[in-house]
Design an enzyme around this catalytic site. Structure first.
Site, PDB file in Angstrom:
ATOM      1  N   LYS A 137       0.810  -1.221   0.000  1.00  0.00           N
ATOM      2  CA  LYS A 137       0.000   0.000   0.000  1.00  0.00           C
ATOM      3  C   LYS A 137       0.845   1.274   0.000  1.00  0.00           C
ATOM      4  O   LYS A 137       0.400   2.325  -0.468  1.00  0.00           O
ATOM      5  CB  LYS A 137      -0.947  -0.001   1.206  1.00  0.00           C
ATOM      6  N   LYS A 174      -3.521   3.047   7.618  1.00  0.00           N
ATOM      7  CA  LYS A 174      -3.325   1.728   7.013  1.00  0.00           C
ATOM      8  C   LYS A 174      -1.891   1.267   7.266  1.00  0.00           C
ATOM      9  O   LYS A 174      -0.978   2.098   7.325  1.00  0.00           O
ATOM     10  CB  LYS A 174      -3.547   1.781   5.493  1.00  0.00           C
ATOM     11  N   GLN A 217      -6.236  10.714   3.669  1.00  0.00           N
ATOM     12  CA  GLN A 217      -7.491  11.458   3.623  1.00  0.00           C
ATOM     13  C   GLN A 217      -8.676  10.507   3.532  1.00  0.00           C
ATOM     14  O   GLN A 217      -8.681   9.550   2.770  1.00  0.00           O
ATOM     15  CB  GLN A 217      -7.458  12.370   2.392  1.00  0.00           C
ATOM     16  N   ILE A 219     -12.003   9.894   2.064  1.00  0.00           N
ATOM     17  CA  ILE A 219     -12.785  10.405   0.933  1.00  0.00           C
ATOM     18  C   ILE A 219     -14.272  10.250   1.215  1.00  0.00           C
ATOM     19  O   ILE A 219     -14.731   9.165   1.623  1.00  0.00           O
ATOM     20  CB  ILE A 219     -12.418   9.655  -0.357  1.00  0.00           C
ATOM     21  N   ASN A 224     -18.368   3.653  -4.642  1.00  0.00           N
ATOM     22  CA  ASN A 224     -17.197   2.871  -4.236  1.00  0.00           C
ATOM     23  C   ASN A 224     -17.115   1.668  -5.169  1.00  0.00           C
ATOM     24  O   ASN A 224     -17.790   0.666  -4.967  1.00  0.00           O
ATOM     25  CB  ASN A 224     -17.355   2.437  -2.778  1.00  0.00           C
ATOM     26  N   ASP A 289      -9.916  -0.654  -5.973  1.00  0.00           N
ATOM     27  CA  ASP A 289     -10.962   0.097  -5.284  1.00  0.00           C
ATOM     28  C   ASP A 289     -10.833   1.562  -5.655  1.00  0.00           C
ATOM     29  O   ASP A 289      -9.883   2.242  -5.233  1.00  0.00           O
ATOM     30  CB  ASP A 289     -10.827  -0.070  -3.777  1.00  0.00           C
ATOM     31  N   ILE A 301      -7.900   3.980  -3.676  1.00  0.00           N
ATOM     32  CA  ILE A 301      -7.587   3.817  -2.252  1.00  0.00           C
ATOM     33  C   ILE A 301      -6.992   2.447  -1.937  1.00  0.00           C
ATOM     34  O   ILE A 301      -6.396   2.266  -0.885  1.00  0.00           O
ATOM     35  CB  ILE A 301      -8.824   4.067  -1.364  1.00  0.00           C
ATOM     36  N   ARG A 306      -4.759  -9.346  -7.243  1.00  0.00           N
ATOM     37  CA  ARG A 306      -5.176 -10.716  -6.951  1.00  0.00           C
ATOM     38  C   ARG A 306      -6.677 -10.766  -7.188  1.00  0.00           C
ATOM     39  O   ARG A 306      -7.315  -9.738  -7.409  1.00  0.00           O
ATOM     40  CB  ARG A 306      -4.858 -11.092  -5.500  1.00  0.00           C
TER      41      ARG A 306
END
Length: 399
Positions: A137, A174, A217, A219, A224, A289, A301, A306
């Site tokens: 990430k 995260k 941030q 959102i 989504n 996503d 995000i 996978r």
């Protein structure tokens, strides 16, 4: 009921992988503080690709392929594929992987990277370092081409306390680094000081395995989307479709439903990300996503190089009624036999399509709740929501 025997998924795993590849979707048994490694849930996940495996052999927990799944599949006119390798626990799982690689010369396509003690990189179908890097990430900016980014900051665990004090609620925390996350676990949405306190407790418990964190941030999304693509040398890059993710206010995954109209800008954004992944060595299915806010800005995000929870739903579109589709997971809240019989009833009605069933009664020496995932499908959302409500009343009634 409509005869589905002559129908086929949009594509199967053997359209993507070489003939010497064996697939496993199970996370490693190794420790990971950011993945919900509840053993039965991880075992259950191995049954999710059965229906789309084609000729590609896959590793499946034995509780996923009992007579109960045979009956559910038979009800919709399909069979459990024969090309499966069954395991029962960590010992048999890891022993089987080593045997397939070392003795049979097979390449293993892992959904999640495993420890080197389980298998060396040279036996991976998709290079292990590529798999880890693309799902890291903290490197999201690289894989989006430095576009579609929410405001974010990558900090060390030591820097976190000071850095987070400069952020205003709401924001998202995260884990960065190589450890995978899934289903929203590891994503900490903070609306207030109590949420931040809870996040700090999680971070403290995971600090021995996590060097850095992302502060991002939050959102305010209007939509989504999980947009999904596939790449193989034969196929090139292909857009599979999109679903809308259903999550709670803290980002935990609650299923997906289909969307008929996805903005072309969103599809193009996902394609750009997939192209970057392919240039860096990726092949197979990926889902991204992408959030859209009220100003039609697109934000990436999370990138999942996978398969995703709703991948099977997209690939099984030829088997489903036109209209509304919803992918969902259930854990038995009642007697396992009652749970199974109610599921079977709704499948027989042609309203619920089975994908996987984890038979808790397979276990002789412990009490295990059965699990099921499938797709509700009908003419429209309101109708399916009424059917879901009836289903829930039945399985929760008197438990």
């Amino acid at each position: 009921m409509e005869n589905l025997q002559n129908k086929q998924p949009i594509l199967t795993l053997n359209d993507l992988y070489a003939s010497n590849v064996i697939y496993t979707s199970r996370p490693s048994y190794g420790s990971n503080p950011w993945l919900e490694l509840e053993e039965h849930q991880c075992n259950f996940s191995t049954g999710r690709e059965l229906i789309i495996s084609g000729q590609t052999p896959i590793l499946v927990h034995a509780a996923c392929v009992t007579n109960k799944l045979s009956l559910l599949f038979k009800t919709v006119g399909i069979k459990i594929p024969s090309n499966i390798w069954k395991f029962e626990n960590q010992t048999t799982y890891e022993k089987l992987i080593k045997k397939l690689a070392h003795e049979y010369g097979k390449k293993i396509h892992f959904q999640y990277a495993h420890e080197p003690e389980v298998l060396k990189n040279k036996h991976y179908a998709l290079d292990k370092e590529t798999l880890i890097a693309l799902n890291n990430k903290s490197r999201l900016a690289e894989w989006t081409g430095y576009k579609y980014l929410p405001k974010r900051e990558v900090v060390t665990v030591a820097e976190f306390e000071n850095s987070v004090s400069n952020w205003s609620f709401p924001f998202v925390i995260k884990p960065a680094g190589d450890l995978p996350t899934a289903g929203g676990y590891g994503v900490m949405i903070c609306y207030n000081n109590e949420d931040l306190k809870n996040a700090k407790q999680k971070i403290s418990k995971a600090s021995h395995m996590t060097n850095s964190l992302i502060i991002e941030q939050k959102i305010e999304a209007v939509n989504n989307y999980s947009v999904q693509y596939v790449y193989s040398e034969k196929e090139g890059i292909r857009y599979l479709g999109a679903t809308e993710q259903l999550i709670d206010q803290y980002g935990h995954y609650k299923g997906n439903h289909n969307v008929q109209k996805v903005p072309l800008s969103v599809i193009q954004a996902g394609k750009e990300i997939m192209e970057i992944g392919v240039k860096n060595g990726y092949f197979g299915i990926a889902g991204f996503d992408l959030l859209v806010d009220k100003k039609n800005n697109i934000f990436a995000i999370d990138l999942n190089f996978r398969q995703n929870g709703s991948t099977s739903m997209l690939l099984l579109d030829p088997f489903l009624h036109d209209g509304y589709h919803k992918f969902y997971n259930y854990i038995s809240p009642c007697d396992n036999e009652k749970f199974f019989n109610i599921i079977l009833k709704y499948i027989q009605k042609g309203l619920l399509f089975p994908i996987a069933y984890y038979d808790g009664n397979w276990f002789n020496n412990e009490s295990v709740k059965s699990r099921f995932c499938g797709v509700w499908h009908g003419s429209n959302k309101d109708y399916i929501e009424r059917i879901e409500e009836e289903f829930s009343k039945e399985i929760y009634d008197n438990k």
